[in-house]
Design a protein around this motif. Structure first.
Motif, PDB file in Angstrom:
ATOM      1  N   LEU A 444     103.620  65.811 115.651  1.00  0.00           N
ATOM      2  CA  LEU A 444     102.672  64.708 115.533  1.00  0.00           C
ATOM      3  C   LEU A 444     101.246  65.212 115.680  1.00  0.00           C
ATOM      4  N   SER A 445     100.403  64.807 114.769  1.00  0.00           N
ATOM      5  CA  SER A 445      98.988  65.191 114.802  1.00  0.00           C
ATOM      6  C   SER A 445      98.272  64.442 115.916  1.00  0.00           C
ATOM      7  N   PRO A 446      97.096  64.928 116.339  1.00  0.00           N
ATOM      8  CA  PRO A 446      96.313  64.199 117.353  1.00  0.00           C
ATOM      9  C   PRO A 446      96.021  62.760 116.923  1.00  0.00           C
ATOM     10  N   GLN A 447      95.759  62.562 115.604  1.00  0.00           N
ATOM     11  CA  GLN A 447      95.495  61.194 115.134  1.00  0.00           C
ATOM     12  C   GLN A 447      96.719  60.296 115.320  1.00  0.00           C
ATOM     13  N   PHE A 448      97.900  60.868 115.050  1.00  0.00           N
ATOM     14  CA  PHE A 448      99.139  60.120 115.202  1.00  0.00           C
ATOM     15  C   PHE A 448      99.352  59.758 116.676  1.00  0.00           C
ATOM     16  N   MET A 449      99.156  60.746 117.548  1.00  0.00           N
ATOM     17  CA  MET A 449      99.328  60.494 118.968  1.00  0.00           C
ATOM     18  C   MET A 449      98.296  59.494 119.473  1.00  0.00           C
ATOM     19  N   ASN A 450      97.106  59.570 118.936  1.00  0.00           N
ATOM     20  CA  ASN A 450      96.051  58.637 119.310  1.00  0.00           C
ATOM     21  C   ASN A 450      96.453  57.205 118.960  1.00  0.00           C
ATOM     22  N   ARG A 465     110.685  53.821 122.058  1.00  0.00           N
ATOM     23  CA  ARG A 465     111.850  54.622 121.653  1.00  0.00           C
ATOM     24  C   ARG A 465     112.345  54.204 120.269  1.00  0.00           C
ATOM     25  N   ASN A 466     112.403  52.902 120.011  1.00  0.00           N
ATOM     26  CA  ASN A 466     112.853  52.430 118.697  1.00  0.00           C
ATOM     27  C   ASN A 466     111.918  52.883 117.586  1.00  0.00           C
ATOM     28  N   ALA A 467     110.605  52.867 117.884  1.00  0.00           N
ATOM     29  CA  ALA A 467     109.635  53.322 116.886  1.00  0.00           C
ATOM     30  C   ALA A 467     109.823  54.809 116.583  1.00  0.00           C
ATOM     31  N   LEU A 468     110.039  55.590 117.634  1.00  0.00           N
ATOM     32  CA  LEU A 468     110.220  57.033 117.434  1.00  0.00           C
ATOM     33  C   LEU A 468     111.552  57.333 116.742  1.00  0.00           C
ATOM     34  N   VAL A 472     111.893  59.572 113.412  1.00  0.00           N
ATOM     35  CA  VAL A 472     112.760  60.739 113.239  1.00  0.00           C
ATOM     36  C   VAL A 472     113.670  60.556 112.032  1.00  0.00           C
ATOM     37  N   VAL A 473     114.219  59.349 111.886  1.00  0.00           N
ATOM     38  CA  VAL A 473     115.149  59.087 110.782  1.00  0.00           C
ATOM     39  C   VAL A 473     114.480  59.326 109.427  1.00  0.00           C
ATOM     40  N   PHE A 474     113.211  58.899 109.299  1.00  0.00           N
ATOM     41  CA  PHE A 474     112.527  59.022 108.017  1.00  0.00           C
ATOM     42  C   PHE A 474     111.659  60.276 107.908  1.00  0.00           C
ATOM     43  N   SER A 475     111.675  61.107 108.937  1.00  0.00           N
ATOM     44  CA  SER A 475     110.885  62.346 108.861  1.00  0.00           C
ATOM     45  C   SER A 475     111.480  63.292 107.819  1.00  0.00           C
ATOM     46  N   MET A 482     102.774  58.227 109.000  1.00  0.00           N
ATOM     47  CA  MET A 482     102.250  57.040 109.655  1.00  0.00           C
ATOM     48  C   MET A 482     102.778  55.760 109.010  1.00  0.00           C
ATOM     49  N   GLU A 483     102.992  55.763 107.688  1.00  0.00           N
ATOM     50  CA  GLU A 483     103.440  54.551 107.001  1.00  0.00           C
ATOM     51  C   GLU A 483     104.859  54.139 107.390  1.00  0.00           C
ATOM     52  N   ASP A 484     105.582  55.041 108.031  1.00  0.00           N
ATOM     53  CA  ASP A 484     106.923  54.675 108.500  1.00  0.00           C
ATOM     54  C   ASP A 484     106.870  53.784 109.733  1.00  0.00           C
ATOM     55  N   LEU A 485     105.682  53.691 110.328  1.00  0.00           N
ATOM     56  CA  LEU A 485     105.465  52.760 111.440  1.00  0.00           C
ATOM     57  C   LEU A 485     104.333  51.820 111.037  1.00  0.00           C
ATOM     58  N   PRO A 486     104.657  50.739 110.316  1.00  0.00           N
ATOM     59  CA  PRO A 486     103.618  49.857 109.751  1.00  0.00           C
ATOM     60  C   PRO A 486     102.622  49.351 110.783  1.00  0.00           C
ATOM     61  N   PHE A 487     103.078  49.039 112.009  1.00  0.00           N
ATOM     62  CA  PHE A 487     102.159  48.503 113.012  1.00  0.00           C
ATOM     63  C   PHE A 487     101.114  49.530 113.431  1.00  0.00           C
ATOM     64  N   LEU A 488     101.436  50.836 113.266  1.00  0.00           N
ATOM     65  CA  LEU A 488     100.446  51.875 113.553  1.00  0.00           C
ATOM     66  C   LEU A 488      99.546  52.119 112.356  1.00  0.00           C
TER      67      LEU A 488
END
Length: 554
Positions: A444-450, A465-468, A472-475, A482-488
């Protein structure tokens, strides 16, 4: 249902003119009508004299019907004033219409309702078998209607015949009418003039809930056994090994748990959904129990009300219809010399709250259907995400049980109040999930962690945990998107302080900024009282001063 009751007034013919006659000659001259001759009432039709009687319009219908057995006509009065009359010839068509109306309503109700309803007569013959009953028992009404119900069910498993023969009434009773068919049943006898002429049974199918509950309990027990086996292989004795994070609020909670080491007090764990209350319950258990002591968890919100007592207290063989012939140990017994964890305690029915309180006070109980007193020897930890104080005020939770459970209470901080733990949680979950799905650990990049640090996490650790897991599933080959987590993805990618000048922030910079913000909020809450501020943050006063100096907040 009042409109279906027979009433004298609804059959009343008000077309009446009563003549007062004083002598027999006058009576003989009348060809048609009603007369009162010396306080005796008559109806004259074509010169034919028929004696009548007088009743009040307030009498029950069966009283009027009985009068019509003896007299051709019944006069009806209200406060001594005659209002009309009843006659068999005029009432019969109306009674037929009333019966047809009742039958139409009854037929429509039984066809519309999805409930399972069975009605038998005094000969045990089935006179009603609804579509709901057909679905539960896979038995069409053509095969059972009019037949003796004991030809299709074992008589000792029929609750409806108990209602017929003994007048027994059941309400929401757990019942097993057939093998592997579980129902909640209501039964009532049918009385006519004080005599039982039949019986009614209404059933709700709970087979899937019972089987699911059994599977959940079995799975819970298997997981517990695996955890115990795993613990024997793990050299660590740290009760907090599964709780990830080192934030001040979390460390404060751990210190409180450590103080419970040599106690057996009841503990109430409070916290939002998803904060991991069961992990903290296990930490309390491991802090003050031996390795061999059982930890028995039960989710009070997942157990049907009808099964609560047998799940907690256990039951002896033959305790109720359909009970396991070997009997079953309850959670109280399974938790002997260990810990009973009552999750979602606010969902426990009030009647079970009374019984639980009695066990906690008396330290003894009886299994369902048992006569042998059993000693209760377990520690209790309860948890909820609801406001028990409010529930007590509303009468939805017993005040005496609340005080019994709330000897020590721990409030688990939500993830948004300990965001400095997010980094450790992320690394832990990414490793665990990558191993589970046989995929490289995403970088995860710093932007992702941010973005993860900025998110509010209303669902707390569970949501993280569910988000992660989704990540992982779509990695793809260790790359997360980032688009795999729409709320982020919707969050704006802006710097978290004014000193970055549009440059990407490092993880340490993000964490420092978040720590600074926490300090500012804590100072506001404590009105800049350093001792109170340090206590709220769960750190020493010296540590607080060091952090204030670091962030120029002195």
């Amino acid at each position: 249902m009042k409109q279906f009751h027979l009433d004298v007034n609804q059959f009343l013919n008000t077309d009446i003119d009563l003549l007062e006659i004083n002598n027999w000659e006058q009576l003989q001259e009348i060809k048609n009508g009603f007369v009162n001759y010396n306080n005796n009432y008559y109806m004259i039709t074509d010169g034919l004299l028929k004696q009548a009687t007088l009743i009040d319009n307030s009498v029950e219908f069966h009283v009027a019907a009985h009068a019509l057995y003896e007299y051709s006509v019944v006069l009806v009065a209200e406060h001594d004033e005659i209002k009309g009359y009843l006659s068999v010839n005029e009432m019969l068509p109306q009674l037929v219409h009333h019966y047809q109306t009742l039958l139409s309503y009854f037929t429509t109700i039984t066809k519309t309702s999805e409930a399972s309803v069975t009605v038998i007569n005094d000969k045990r013959e089935v006179i009603l078998w609804t579509e709901g009953a057909e679905r539960i028992f896979s038995l069409p009404h053509e095969k059972i209607q009019g037949d003796d119900i004991t030809n299709h069910f074992e008589e000792d498993k029929l609750a409806v015949t108990d209602a017929l023969y003994r007048g027994q009434t059941l309400q929401q009773s757990h019942h097993l009418p057939r093998k592997n068919v579980f129902v909640l049943i209501n039964t009532s006898p049918v009385y006519v003039n004080g005599k039982i002429v039949g019986a009614v049974a209404s059933e709700t199918d709970i087979t899937s809930q019972v089987k699911l509950n059994r599977e959940l309990m079995q799975a819970s027990e298997r997981i517990h056994r695996l955890e115990q086996n795993l613990q024997t292989l793990q050299p660590s004795d740290d009760p907090f090994r599964e709780i990830k994070g080192q934030s001040p609020p979390l460390e404060h909670t751990k210190r409180m748990i450590e103080k419970l080491r040599y106690t057996d007090v009841s503990v109430l764990i409070l916290g939002e959904s998803g904060v991991g209350k069961e992990l903290f319950a296990k930490a309390i258990h491991e802090t003050r129990e031996t390795k061999d002591s059982p930890f028995i968890a039960i989710n009070c919100g997942a157990i049907p009300n009808a099964l609560f007592e047998s799940e907690l207290f256990g039951y002896e063989r033959g305790a109720f219809s359909g009970a396991d012939q070997k009997g079953k140990k309850g959670k109280f017994e399974l938790a002997r010399n260990g810990t009973l964890f009552l999750d979602e305690i606010a969902e426990m029915p009030l009647d079970m709250q009374v019984k639980l309180l009695r066990v906690l006070q008396d330290k003894k109980y009886f299994a369902v259907g048992g006569s042998l007193e059993i000693q209760a020897n377990f520690r209790v930890i309860a948890a909820t995400n609801r406001d028990l104080d409010q529930l007590v005020e509303e009468g939805l939770f017993r005040e005496d049980l609340y005080y019994r459970l709330n000897v020590v209470n721990l409030t688990i901080p939500p993830l948004r109040e300990r965001k400095e733990d997010i980094v450790q949680l992320v690394h832990h979950f990414l490793y665990e999930l990558s191993v589970r799905y046989h995929k490289p650990i995403p970088d995860l990049s710093p932007q992702f962690m941010n973005a993860l640090l900025k998110h509010n996490w209303k669902g707390n650790v569970r949501e993280l945990r569910n988000a992660l897991e989704r990540l992982v599933v779509f990695s793809n080959d260790g790359e997360a998107f980032m688009e795999d987590l729409p709320f982020l993805a919707k969050q704006e990618s802006v710097p978290m302080n004014n000193e970055s000048n549009g440059q990407p922030q490092t993880l340490q910079a993000s964490m420092d900024l978040h720590e600074r913000q926490l300090l500012i909020e804590a100072l506001k809450r404590s009105d800049s009282n350093k001792q109170r501020c340090a206590t709220d943050l769960g750190i020493s006063r010296a540590t607080l001063y060091n952090k204030l100096q670091k962030h120029n907040l002195e």
